[in-house]
Scaffold this active site. Structure first.
Site, short mmCIF file in Angstrom:
data_model
loop_
_atom_site.label_atom_id
_atom_site.label_comp_id
_atom_site.label_asym_id
_atom_site.label_seq_id
_atom_site.Cartn_x
_atom_site.Cartn_y
_atom_site.Cartn_z
N ILE A 1 6.66 -0.65 -4.41
CA ILE A 1 5.84 -1.16 -5.51
C ILE A 1 4.78 -2.11 -4.95
O ILE A 1 5.08 -3.17 -4.42
CB ILE A 1 6.71 -1.81 -6.61
CG1 ILE A 1 5.84 -2.31 -7.76
CG2 ILE A 1 7.63 -2.88 -6.06
CD1 ILE A 1 6.62 -2.67 -9.01
N GLU A 2 3.54 -1.67 -5.06
CA GLU A 2 2.43 -2.40 -4.47
C GLU A 2 1.21 -2.39 -5.39
O GLU A 2 1.16 -1.68 -6.39
CB GLU A 2 2.03 -1.77 -3.13
CG GLU A 2 3.13 -1.71 -2.10
CD GLU A 2 2.60 -1.24 -0.75
OE1 GLU A 2 1.64 -1.86 -0.25
OE2 GLU A 2 3.14 -0.26 -0.21
N ASN A 3 0.24 -3.18 -4.99
CA ASN A 3 -1.08 -3.15 -5.59
C ASN A 3 -1.02 -3.32 -7.11
O ASN A 3 -0.41 -4.26 -7.60
CB ASN A 3 -1.79 -1.86 -5.16
CG ASN A 3 -3.29 -1.93 -5.26
OD1 ASN A 3 -3.84 -2.92 -5.73
ND2 ASN A 3 -3.98 -0.89 -4.85
#
Length: 338
Positions: free
Chosen positions: A156-158
């Site tokens: 889970i990024e950005n």
């Protein structure tokens, strides 16, 4: 994981059976008494599962990597949205009938197996395109069902990471996945500072604890720091200690149990940040830490990059940017057994 280059967007014999992945006790509520035991369900060689991106960076044949390094598990990346609430490799390649499924079959035929990773830095994220936790869980389930997946990673990024509504949706969807797939191993992978998760990362972990999400590991990516003290190995250990403290506080674990619910996903060679380099010595320091505390996961980004650049060129999607022999980093990770 931030990428060095922008992105546009598996014979089922000899697999590791579910009977080899012992069940984990349910996660306690935040503030509850520590668990008597919280050993992760992940067992044996699943602890060492480097990322390989089969749609990016002139990827090596996974079976060649297995033969050269002894690694048995790969984290295959990334499953994204095809534009709606439907999963596809890199947002475009189908789950079934294509090159990705063929690669998975070859890995399993050679005695290995896979963790499927959804998310990453680039591309359209399922967490955002699916409008509810139920819908997102159904999208995740399509991936699990397609390959009878035993281990599942949400990177889970950005924009997924930075939106509190989406963070909660991911947590709630993963809890549904755990309930519908007894014995499945689940990881949540997120960025970090040198001292551990930032405020957003801490919020994500706390949301997981409040929801009763029994993730086998909260996994940090200790690179792209934009500044750190000491070696990258030192900074990685410091970040892991901060992660352990956050997980311990959120879930009410003992120190021992908290260590067993954390993991690391490093990056080999020169990273996305100028002047930041992760060496084999740094990986060996991380390996020592992992062995000391029996953490749940040791991965890195990425097998694609685990080789020198032709002509000493710049690092990118298919090389590390440092002088190295092929698979030096993978061979270190492959030594970790939990």
């Amino acid at each position: 994981m931030r990428r060095l280059l922008g992105l546009g967007g598996l014979a089922l014999a000899a697999v590791l059976g579910l009977s080899q992945l012992p069940a984990t006790a349910a996660a306690p509520r935040a503030g509850s008494a520590p668990l008597a035991a919280a050993a992760p369900r992940a067992a044996g060689t699943i602890h060492a599962a480097p990322y390989e991106y089969l749609g990016w960076g002139n990827p090596q044949k996974p079976t060649d990597v297995m033969a050269a390094t002894g690694v048995k598990w790969f984290t295959l990346a990334f499953v994204l949205s095809d534009g709606g609430c439907n999963p596809a490799w890199d947002g475009s390649r189908p789950l079934k009938g294509g090159s990705d499924e063929s690669a998975i079959r070859s890995i399993r035929a050679a005695g290995g197996d896979i963790v499927v990773s959804v998310g990453g830095w680039s591309g359209a994220k399922l967490g955002e395109k699916c409008s509810s936790a139920t819908a997102l869980a159904a999208a995740y389930q399509k991936v699990i069902d397609a390959y009878k997946v035993k281990a599942f990673d949400v990177d889970i990024e950005n924009t997924e990471f930075n939106n509190p509504t989406v963070r909660q949706r991911v947590v709630d969807a993963l809890k549904i996945v755990e309930q519908k797939n007894p014995g499945i191993v689940t990881y949540v992978t997120l960025g970090t500072t040198p001292s551990g998760p930032d405020a957003t990362g801490k919020d994500l972990i706390q949301r997981g604890a409040r929801a009763g999400l029994a993730a086998d590991a909260w996994v940090i990516m200790p690179f792209d720091f934009d500044g750190h003290s000491g070696t990258m190995g030192d900074a990685s250990v410091s970040a892991l200690e901060g992660l352990k403290a956050t997980v311990k506080s959120a879930y009410g674990y003992s120190d021992t149990d908290a260590y067993r619910r954390i993991g690391v996903s490093s990056m080999n060679g020169r990273t996305d940040v100028a002047g930041e380099t992760v060496t084999t010595a740094d990986f060996k320091k991380i390996l020592g830490y992992a062995r000391q505390h029996h953490i749940a996961r040791f991965a890195f980004w990425a097998v694609n990059r685990d080789r020198s650049c032709a002509g000493g060129g710049s690092p990118g999607d298919s090389c590390s940017g440092i002088s190295q022999q092929p698979y030096e980093f993978t061979k270190i990770v492959a030594q970790y057994g939990g």
